[in-house]
Write a protein that holds these residues in place. Structure first.
Motif, PDB file in Angstrom:
ATOM      1  N   LYS A 104     -11.582 -27.444  34.607  1.00 58.32           N
ATOM      2  CA  LYS A 104     -11.991 -26.083  34.193  1.00 58.32           C
ATOM      3  C   LYS A 104     -11.694 -25.807  32.709  1.00 58.32           C
ATOM      4  CE  LYS A 104     -11.596 -23.615  38.626  1.00 58.32           C
ATOM      5  NZ  LYS A 104     -11.512 -24.684  39.568  1.00 58.32           N
ATOM      6  N   ASP A 105     -11.893 -26.796  31.909  1.00 58.17           N
ATOM      7  CA  ASP A 105     -11.697 -26.614  30.461  1.00 58.17           C
ATOM      8  C   ASP A 105     -12.974 -27.075  29.750  1.00 58.17           C
ATOM      9  OD1 ASP A 105     -11.009 -26.583  27.829  1.00 58.17           O
ATOM     10  OD2 ASP A 105      -9.131 -27.705  28.039  1.00 58.17           O
ATOM     11  N   TYR A 106     -13.728 -26.100  29.231  1.00 50.82           N
ATOM     12  CA  TYR A 106     -15.027 -26.427  28.599  1.00 50.82           C
ATOM     13  C   TYR A 106     -14.940 -26.255  27.082  1.00 50.82           C
ATOM     14  CZ  TYR A 106     -15.377 -24.508  33.285  1.00 50.82           C
ATOM     15  OH  TYR A 106     -15.121 -24.198  34.600  1.00 50.82           O
ATOM     16  N   SER A 107     -13.714 -26.243  26.578  1.00 52.62           N
ATOM     17  CA  SER A 107     -13.531 -25.949  25.164  1.00 52.62           C
ATOM     18  C   SER A 107     -13.906 -27.145  24.295  1.00 52.62           C
ATOM     19  CB  SER A 107     -12.059 -25.592  24.898  1.00 52.62           C
ATOM     20  OG  SER A 107     -11.267 -26.754  25.126  1.00 52.62           O
ATOM     21  N   GLU A 108     -14.202 -26.841  23.052  1.00 55.14           N
ATOM     22  CA  GLU A 108     -14.502 -27.885  22.067  1.00 55.14           C
ATOM     23  C   GLU A 108     -13.354 -28.892  21.994  1.00 55.14           C
ATOM     24  OE1 GLU A 108     -16.072 -26.364  18.292  1.00 55.14           O
ATOM     25  OE2 GLU A 108     -14.739 -27.810  17.329  1.00 55.14           O
ATOM     26  N   LEU A 109     -12.123 -28.360  22.119  1.00 55.36           N
ATOM     27  CA  LEU A 109     -10.953 -29.241  22.040  1.00 55.36           C
ATOM     28  C   LEU A 109     -11.003 -30.308  23.143  1.00 55.36           C
ATOM     29  CD1 LEU A 109      -8.388 -29.395  20.309  1.00 55.36           C
ATOM     30  CD2 LEU A 109      -7.189 -28.151  22.121  1.00 55.36           C
ATOM     31  N   PHE A 110     -11.347 -29.894  24.349  1.00 54.39           N
ATOM     32  CA  PHE A 110     -11.424 -30.863  25.450  1.00 54.39           C
ATOM     33  C   PHE A 110     -12.604 -31.816  25.240  1.00 54.39           C
ATOM     34  CE2 PHE A 110     -12.643 -32.622  29.476  1.00 54.39           C
ATOM     35  CZ  PHE A 110     -11.421 -32.949  30.061  1.00 54.39           C
ATOM     36  N   LEU A 111     -13.740 -31.257  24.827  1.00 62.09           N
ATOM     37  CA  LEU A 111     -14.964 -32.073  24.692  1.00 62.09           C
ATOM     38  C   LEU A 111     -14.869 -33.071  23.535  1.00 62.09           C
ATOM     39  CD1 LEU A 111     -17.701 -29.352  25.366  1.00 62.09           C
ATOM     40  CD2 LEU A 111     -16.532 -30.840  27.004  1.00 62.09           C
ATOM     41  N   ASN A 112     -13.868 -32.878  22.693  1.00 64.86           N
ATOM     42  CA  ASN A 112     -13.666 -33.793  21.564  1.00 64.86           C
ATOM     43  C   ASN A 112     -13.469 -35.241  22.029  1.00 64.86           C
ATOM     44  OD1 ASN A 112     -13.496 -34.022  18.754  1.00 64.86           O
ATOM     45  ND2 ASN A 112     -11.288 -34.390  18.944  1.00 64.86           N
ATOM     46  N   LYS A 113     -13.047 -35.393  23.278  1.00 63.20           N
ATOM     47  CA  LYS A 113     -12.889 -36.722  23.863  1.00 63.20           C
ATOM     48  C   LYS A 113     -14.209 -37.506  23.784  1.00 63.20           C
ATOM     49  CE  LYS A 113     -11.162 -38.603  28.183  1.00 63.20           C
ATOM     50  NZ  LYS A 113     -10.827 -38.308  29.566  1.00 63.20           N
ATOM     51  N   TYR A 114     -15.305 -36.764  23.927  1.00 63.32           N
ATOM     52  CA  TYR A 114     -16.636 -37.373  23.846  1.00 63.32           C
ATOM     53  C   TYR A 114     -16.856 -37.998  22.454  1.00 63.32           C
ATOM     54  CZ  TYR A 114     -21.713 -37.154  22.921  1.00 63.32           C
ATOM     55  OH  TYR A 114     -23.006 -37.429  22.534  1.00 63.32           O
ATOM     56  N   ILE A 115     -16.450 -37.279  21.412  1.00 65.85           N
ATOM     57  CA  ILE A 115     -16.642 -37.799  20.048  1.00 65.85           C
ATOM     58  C   ILE A 115     -15.822 -39.079  19.866  1.00 65.85           C
ATOM     59  CG2 ILE A 115     -16.256 -37.338  17.591  1.00 65.85           C
ATOM     60  CD1 ILE A 115     -16.972 -34.516  18.022  1.00 65.85           C
ATOM     61  N   LYS A 116     -14.612 -39.067  20.412  1.00 61.72           N
ATOM     62  CA  LYS A 116     -13.735 -40.253  20.268  1.00 61.72           C
ATOM     63  C   LYS A 116     -14.384 -41.470  20.930  1.00 61.72           C
ATOM     64  CE  LYS A 116      -9.283 -38.022  19.761  1.00 61.72           C
ATOM     65  NZ  LYS A 116      -8.281 -37.353  20.561  1.00 61.72           N
ATOM     66  N   LEU A 117     -14.942 -41.271  22.122  1.00 65.24           N
ATOM     67  CA  LEU A 117     -15.575 -42.397  22.830  1.00 65.24           C
ATOM     68  C   LEU A 117     -16.761 -42.937  22.020  1.00 65.24           C
ATOM     69  CD1 LEU A 117     -15.517 -40.960  26.465  1.00 65.24           C
ATOM     70  CD2 LEU A 117     -14.348 -43.026  25.697  1.00 65.24           C
ATOM     71  N   CYS A 118     -17.565 -42.024  21.481  1.00 65.78           N
ATOM     72  CA  CYS A 118     -18.740 -42.468  20.698  1.00 65.78           C
ATOM     73  C   CYS A 118     -18.298 -43.213  19.442  1.00 65.78           C
ATOM     74  CB  CYS A 118     -19.612 -41.277  20.300  1.00 65.78           C
ATOM     75  SG  CYS A 118     -20.456 -40.528  21.680  1.00 65.78           S
TER      76      CYS A 118
END
Ligand code: FAD
Length: 392
Positions: A310-324
């Motif tokens: 239940k965390d949709y924040s940019e901070l959480f989604l930053n994981k996506y940038i790291k993977l890419c």
């Protein structure tokens, strides 16, 4: 179509289908919205893809493949051709109409709801820590509530802009592309040809990608600044008239390709961009299918995790940038530097290079060798180039 999904994916290209597939796999309720009538059509692509690039996701189906590519040929401005056999792996020219369609089927088998004729018109933040997605579905206005939107809406992406993400591309990095699918020509069905230099395609290159049975995708991309002097279409027509005067043209497509650095922050609260929408395109080749699939996969995984916690924040989604970054965007940054160096080569320099390389024994001619010769004035890039073309 329900009024509420955990995740809404906008766009049914390879990026969108992979995002929907992996978000569903992670347990989220997902809907994929595609504005056109047919997923996979119209095709706006040369359809070339490396063997490993596909096999990292799944074994390729024979119906996806129009031609097996075993070698390439780079033709210098003066017509001297360098023949380059691929060493460890081959490449394919795909039938994207079938390929894209099958990817969307895979997403639906995993549980995603896929809708065509669903044109997303706007998105609005709501009071539930999410977004309302406004769309035309079969001609009717609909609103879907969601927690995460994955913008897989391609090069003309508007999801990013609507969410306030900086999506502009510097004009000098935009290429104007045009491609015909042609018939009635004689081409080597296992070889792709690339023509470089100011005669053929200034600031870009011209490609002949065979599709079997005397057919091919023939197209080119030129730097946007050259388009003013002579249009991309004129360059292509001149080439076809000269090289394949009996060719018949069966489809025509035009489009821009951002051969830029990848977008540094393709996310904001509740929003992730993938594929072309995030400028995830190889800046030298203009190829983006593999990066769209990879980023779609990562975005789907991270989005479904974000639903769980239940965390949709940019901070959480930053994981996506790291993977890419780890997987391909750091590499794209390096490729961009190589492109900047190669673009400075004059036609004369390219001609000299071709002559020099052709003097080598055949087994020593590789794509890596061609590119290391091309960047000889910038030795700091040599290791990057060697890594880029390992396998070919
Ligand atoms: P797309 O495949 O563009 O899919 C985006 C989807 O979103 C589309 O189906 C669109 O209809 C849909 N959409 C857009 N807006 C909305 C909306 N508001 N609502 C609902 N749906 C929407 N790459 C390669 O790897 N190899 C090649 O040989 C190659 N050749 C190319 C040649 C040309 C001329 C061009 C232009 C590109 C080429 N590319 C190539 C690039 C490749 O086509 C793209 O990188 C790839 O398709 C990106 O996938 P995607 O899923 O991000 O976007």
């Amino acid at each position: 179509m329900k009024n509420n999904y955990d995740i809404v994916v906008v766009g049914g290209g390879p990026g969108g289908s992979m995002a929907a597939l992996h978000a569903s796999k992670g347990g989220a309720s997902v809907c994929l919205l595609e504005k056109t009538r047919d997923i996979g059509y119209p095709v706006r692509c040369g359809e070339a893809m490396g063997e490993h690039a596909i096999k990292q996701f799944f074994p390729p189906k024979s119906t996806w493949i129009a031609a097996d590519i075993k070698r390439s040929r780079i033709v210098a401005p003066n017509g001297v051709a360098i023949d380059i056999p691929f060493n460890k792996e081959q490449a394919y020219v795909l039938n994207r109409r079938v390929f894209d369609y099958d990817l969307s089927l895979m997403a639906s088998r995993e549980g995603a709801s896929v809708f065509t004729k669903s044109y997303v018109k706007s998105i609005q933040k709501n009071h539930d820590n999410g977004y309302d997605v406004h769309l035309d579905f079969l001609g009717e206005h609909k609103v879907i509530k969601t927690k995460i939107i994955i913008g897989a809406d391609g090069i003309e992406s508007r999801v990013g802009r609507w969410a306030g993400i900086k999506t502009q591309v510097n004009m000098r990095d935009m290429e104007s592309c045009i491609q015909y699918s042609v018939g009635n020509i004689e081409v080597d069905a296992n070889r792709i040809d690339m023509y470089v230099g100011d005669n053929w395609a200034p600031g870009g290159y011209l490609w002949v990608f065979p599709k079997g049975d005397g057919t091919a995708n023939i197209g080119l991309g030129i730097g946007a600044k050259y388009n003013k002097k002579k249009s991309a279409k004129k360059y292509l027509d001149e080439f076809i008239n000269k090289k394949y005067p009996n060719a018949t043209i069966h489809t025509t497509m035009c489009g821009g390709v951002p051969c830029s650095k990848p977008m540094s922050k393709p996310i904001s609260d509740n929003i992730m961009l993938v594929g072309d929408a995030a400028h995830f395109i190889n800046p030298i080749t203009g190829g983006g299918i593999a990066a769209a699939m990879k980023s779609g996969m990562f975005a789907g995984q991270v989005a479904s995790e974000s639903i769980l916690v239940k965390d949709y924040s940019e901070l959480f989604l930053n994981k996506y940038i790291k993977l890419c970054k780890k997987d391909f965007t750091n590499r794209h940054e390096k490729i961009y530097k190589v492109k900047e160096t190669i673009q400075k080569l004059t036609d004369d320099e390219m001609n000299q290079m071709a002559t020099k390389i052709n003097k080598l024994p055949t087994h020593k001619i590789t794509l890596s060798r061609v590119f290391t010769t091309a960047i000889i004035k910038k030795p700091s890039l040599i290791i990057d180039v060697m890594k880029m073309f390992a396998g070919f």
